[in-house]
Design a protein around this motif. Structure first.
Motif, PDB file in Angstrom:
ATOM      1  N   ASP A 215       4.138   4.041 -10.240  1.00  0.00           N
ATOM      2  CA  ASP A 215       2.801   4.646 -10.152  1.00  0.00           C
ATOM      3  C   ASP A 215       1.715   3.572 -10.209  1.00  0.00           C
ATOM      4  OD1 ASP A 215       3.765   7.200  -9.959  1.00  0.00           O
ATOM      5  OD2 ASP A 215       3.381   7.728 -12.052  1.00  0.00           O
ATOM      6  N   ASP A 216       1.859   2.628 -11.123  1.00  0.00           N
ATOM      7  CA  ASP A 216       0.848   1.578 -11.290  1.00  0.00           C
ATOM      8  C   ASP A 216       0.709   0.737 -10.021  1.00  0.00           C
ATOM      9  OD1 ASP A 216       0.390   2.409 -13.874  1.00  0.00           O
ATOM     10  OD2 ASP A 216       1.675   0.885 -14.796  1.00  0.00           O
ATOM     11  N   ILE A 217       1.842   0.413  -9.401  1.00  0.00           N
ATOM     12  CA  ILE A 217       1.792  -0.386  -8.170  1.00  0.00           C
ATOM     13  C   ILE A 217       1.124   0.404  -7.053  1.00  0.00           C
ATOM     14  CG2 ILE A 217       3.203  -1.458  -6.364  1.00  0.00           C
ATOM     15  CD1 ILE A 217       5.256  -2.111  -8.564  1.00  0.00           C
ATOM     16  N   ILE A 218       1.458   1.687  -6.946  1.00  0.00           N
ATOM     17  CA  ILE A 218       0.835   2.520  -5.917  1.00  0.00           C
ATOM     18  C   ILE A 218      -0.676   2.571  -6.121  1.00  0.00           C
ATOM     19  CG2 ILE A 218       0.598   4.890  -5.060  1.00  0.00           C
ATOM     20  CD1 ILE A 218       3.600   5.251  -5.597  1.00  0.00           C
TER      21      ILE A 218
ATOM     22  N   THR B 258       0.208   5.146   5.483  1.00  0.00           N
ATOM     23  CA  THR B 258       1.546   5.317   4.927  1.00  0.00           C
ATOM     24  C   THR B 258       2.423   4.111   5.234  1.00  0.00           C
ATOM     25  OG1 THR B 258       1.364   7.717   5.253  1.00  0.00           O
ATOM     26  CG2 THR B 258       3.565   6.827   4.842  1.00  0.00           C
ATOM     27  N   GLU B 259       2.425   3.682   6.483  1.00  0.00           N
ATOM     28  CA  GLU B 259       3.286   2.562   6.871  1.00  0.00           C
ATOM     29  C   GLU B 259       2.893   1.271   6.145  1.00  0.00           C
ATOM     30  OE1 GLU B 259       6.047   2.338   9.013  1.00  0.00           O
ATOM     31  OE2 GLU B 259       5.961   4.493   8.688  1.00  0.00           O
ATOM     32  N   ASP B 260       1.595   1.013   6.043  1.00  0.00           N
ATOM     33  CA  ASP B 260       1.157  -0.202   5.346  1.00  0.00           C
ATOM     34  C   ASP B 260       1.479  -0.124   3.856  1.00  0.00           C
ATOM     35  OD1 ASP B 260       0.256  -1.440   7.616  1.00  0.00           O
ATOM     36  OD2 ASP B 260      -1.840  -0.832   7.357  1.00  0.00           O
ATOM     37  N   LEU B 261       1.379   1.076   3.293  1.00  0.00           N
ATOM     38  CA  LEU B 261       1.708   1.238   1.883  1.00  0.00           C
ATOM     39  C   LEU B 261       3.203   0.977   1.651  1.00  0.00           C
ATOM     40  CD1 LEU B 261       0.987   1.993  -0.998  1.00  0.00           C
ATOM     41  CD2 LEU B 261       1.260   4.408  -0.373  1.00  0.00           C
ATOM     42  N   VAL B 262       4.044   1.503   2.532  1.00  0.00           N
ATOM     43  CA  VAL B 262       5.490   1.252   2.425  1.00  0.00           C
ATOM     44  C   VAL B 262       5.761  -0.246   2.503  1.00  0.00           C
ATOM     45  CG1 VAL B 262       7.732   1.576   3.540  1.00  0.00           C
ATOM     46  CG2 VAL B 262       6.156   3.508   3.318  1.00  0.00           C
ATOM     47  N   THR B 263       5.103  -0.922   3.435  1.00  0.00           N
ATOM     48  CA  THR B 263       5.304  -2.363   3.599  1.00  0.00           C
ATOM     49  C   THR B 263       4.861  -3.135   2.363  1.00  0.00           C
ATOM     50  OG1 THR B 263       5.035  -2.229   5.997  1.00  0.00           O
ATOM     51  CG2 THR B 263       4.694  -4.383   4.982  1.00  0.00           C
ATOM     52  N   GLU B 264       3.632  -2.875   1.906  1.00  0.00           N
ATOM     53  CA  GLU B 264       3.104  -3.601   0.754  1.00  0.00           C
ATOM     54  C   GLU B 264       3.917  -3.321  -0.507  1.00  0.00           C
ATOM     55  OE1 GLU B 264       0.737  -5.863   0.711  1.00  0.00           O
ATOM     56  OE2 GLU B 264       0.439  -5.675   2.875  1.00  0.00           O
TER      57      GLU B 264
ATOM     58  N   LYS C 179      -5.277  11.771  -9.423  1.00  0.00           N
ATOM     59  CA  LYS C 179      -5.463  10.323  -9.404  1.00  0.00           C
ATOM     60  C   LYS C 179      -5.565   9.747  -8.004  1.00  0.00           C
ATOM     61  CE  LYS C 179      -3.144   9.492 -13.835  1.00  0.00           C
ATOM     62  NZ  LYS C 179      -2.068   8.728 -14.525  1.00  0.00           N
ATOM     63  N   MET C 180      -5.223  10.551  -6.997  1.00  0.00           N
ATOM     64  CA  MET C 180      -5.248  10.066  -5.619  1.00  0.00           C
ATOM     65  C   MET C 180      -5.722  11.159  -4.689  1.00  0.00           C
ATOM     66  SD  MET C 180      -1.991   7.604  -4.969  1.00  0.00           S
ATOM     67  CE  MET C 180      -2.761   7.231  -3.400  1.00  0.00           C
TER      68      MET C 180
ATOM     69  N   LEU D  61      -2.278  -0.643  -5.072  1.00  0.00           N
ATOM     70  CA  LEU D  61      -2.281  -0.874  -3.621  1.00  0.00           C
ATOM     71  C   LEU D  61      -3.200   0.079  -2.862  1.00  0.00           C
ATOM     72  CD1 LEU D  61       1.549  -1.467  -3.019  1.00  0.00           C
ATOM     73  CD2 LEU D  61      -0.264  -3.191  -3.064  1.00  0.00           C
ATOM     74  N   THR D  62      -3.674   1.114  -3.540  1.00  0.00           N
ATOM     75  CA  THR D  62      -4.523   2.104  -2.863  1.00  0.00           C
ATOM     76  C   THR D  62      -5.964   2.037  -3.359  1.00  0.00           C
ATOM     77  OG1 THR D  62      -3.795   3.767  -4.485  1.00  0.00           O
ATOM     78  CG2 THR D  62      -2.627   3.693  -2.375  1.00  0.00           C
ATOM     79  N   ALA D  63      -6.393   0.868  -3.808  1.00  0.00           N
ATOM     80  CA  ALA D  63      -7.798   0.692  -4.203  1.00  0.00           C
ATOM     81  C   ALA D  63      -8.719   1.000  -3.033  1.00  0.00           C
ATOM     82  CB  ALA D  63      -8.029  -0.726  -4.712  1.00  0.00           C
ATOM     83  N   GLU D  64      -8.250   0.665  -1.832  1.00  0.00           N
ATOM     84  CA  GLU D  64      -8.920   1.044  -0.588  1.00  0.00           C
ATOM     85  C   GLU D  64      -7.947   1.893   0.220  1.00  0.00           C
ATOM     86  OE1 GLU D  64     -12.024   0.354   0.084  1.00  0.00           O
ATOM     87  OE2 GLU D  64     -12.328  -0.929  -1.678  1.00  0.00           O
TER      88      GLU D  64
END
Length: 286
Positions: free
Chosen positions: A219-222, A232-238, A271-272, A225-228
């Motif tokens: 959860d913390d990493i997600i 979906t694809e970029d999130l999976v990659t990062e 939270k999102m 990574l979603t500050a901006e």
């Protein structure tokens, strides 16, 4: 696992045994638990009257049909019986219900369909009892013998397994957390997990805490990574790069499912949020 690599049953205590393999198989008084790696030929000298399946992933029931053909009953939960009877449901679920190219599908979900004779919810035996532990699948159960041995399926991962796989699969982060909290309250002396080595109770409690902390770290990493807004694809990659996940096509699909489960839970908790732009889904924290 090749047959030559299958070892003889190892006693945990009393009448509770297990066969170590890629997916562990349990044995208790004529029950075989999760015969994903061990089949009828490997257990030819063992009387098996029933097959208990913790959950509907093929690496845990691949050989169930062999025992059923020899007269054993197959017992699975109502929710996961569909997955045992028709493993293709798992394959299509990973691919948004379309038929996936087989090379994209993990071998853990590929294998032999088997009829289910009885539901766990309707089965009773005073020497071994079932505990619902959803999260990895909707209908996962664990089994505790009168010897105090808990066959936990994939509801609990040791720190060793987290270190190896980094992101063990589950479909519902909230249910997974509830099941881990339940595991900490159950009465048992030893745990035989679906993957990895048996653990005494104290070690299993530490593993449950570690598993809970690992879910929080996801959860913390997600959220980081979603500050901006991120697709979906970029999130999976990062995310995959951050955890240094093993890079393979089938691991990609497992990661997508796991991430979506966490995203859904974070949205439910406020939270999102998400937005669709030009048919591309973006996620961002609030």
């Amino acid at each position: 696992m090749a047959k030559s690599e299958i070892t003889a049953p190892i006693k945990v205590t009393g009448n509770s045994y297990y066969i170590p393999s890629m997916s562990n198989t349990g044995l208790f008084k004529g029950y075989v638990i999760d015969p994903g790696s061990s089949g009828y030929e490997e257990l030819k000298g063992v009387h098996v009257h029933s097959v208990l399946i913790t959950h509907g992933h093929n690496d845990h029931f691949r050989h169930a049909c062999e025992f059923r053909e020899k007269g054993a009953r197959v017992i699975a939960s109502k929710d996961d019986a569909l997955l045992v009877r028709n493993p293709e449901v798992n394959l299509r679920g990973l691919f948004s219900w379309a038929k996936p190219p087989m090379e994209m599908v993990t071998h853990f979900f590929q294998g032999n369909a088997c009829e289910v004779d009885e539901y766990i919810e309707e089965w009773q035996d005073s020497s071994i009892w079932a505990v619902p532990l959803p999260g990895h699948t909707l209908g996962e159960y664990g089994f505790i013998t009168e010897d105090g041995v808990f066959y936990s399926g994939d509801s609990l991962y040791s720190e060793q397994i987290w270190g190896k796989y980094k992101l063990p699969y589950s479909i519902d982060r909230n249910l997974c957390r509830e099941s881990l909290q339940k595991i900490k309250t159950l009465d048992y002396d030893y745990v035989v997990p679906g993957h990895g080595v048996p653990m005494p109770r104290q070690e299993a409690l530490m593993a449950a805490d570690y598993h809970l902390e690992a879910l929080d770290r996801v959860d913390d990493i997600i959220l980081e990574l979603t500050a901006e807004p991120i697709s979906t694809e970029d999130l999976v990659t990062e995310f995959s790069n951050r955890l240094e996940l093993y890079k393979s096509i089938n691991n990609y699909w497992l990661t997508v499912v796991m991430l979506k489960g966490h995203l859904s839970d974070l949205i439910d908790k406020g939270k999102m949020k998400y937005q669709l732009e030009n048919y591309c889904m973006y996620w961002y924290r609030v």
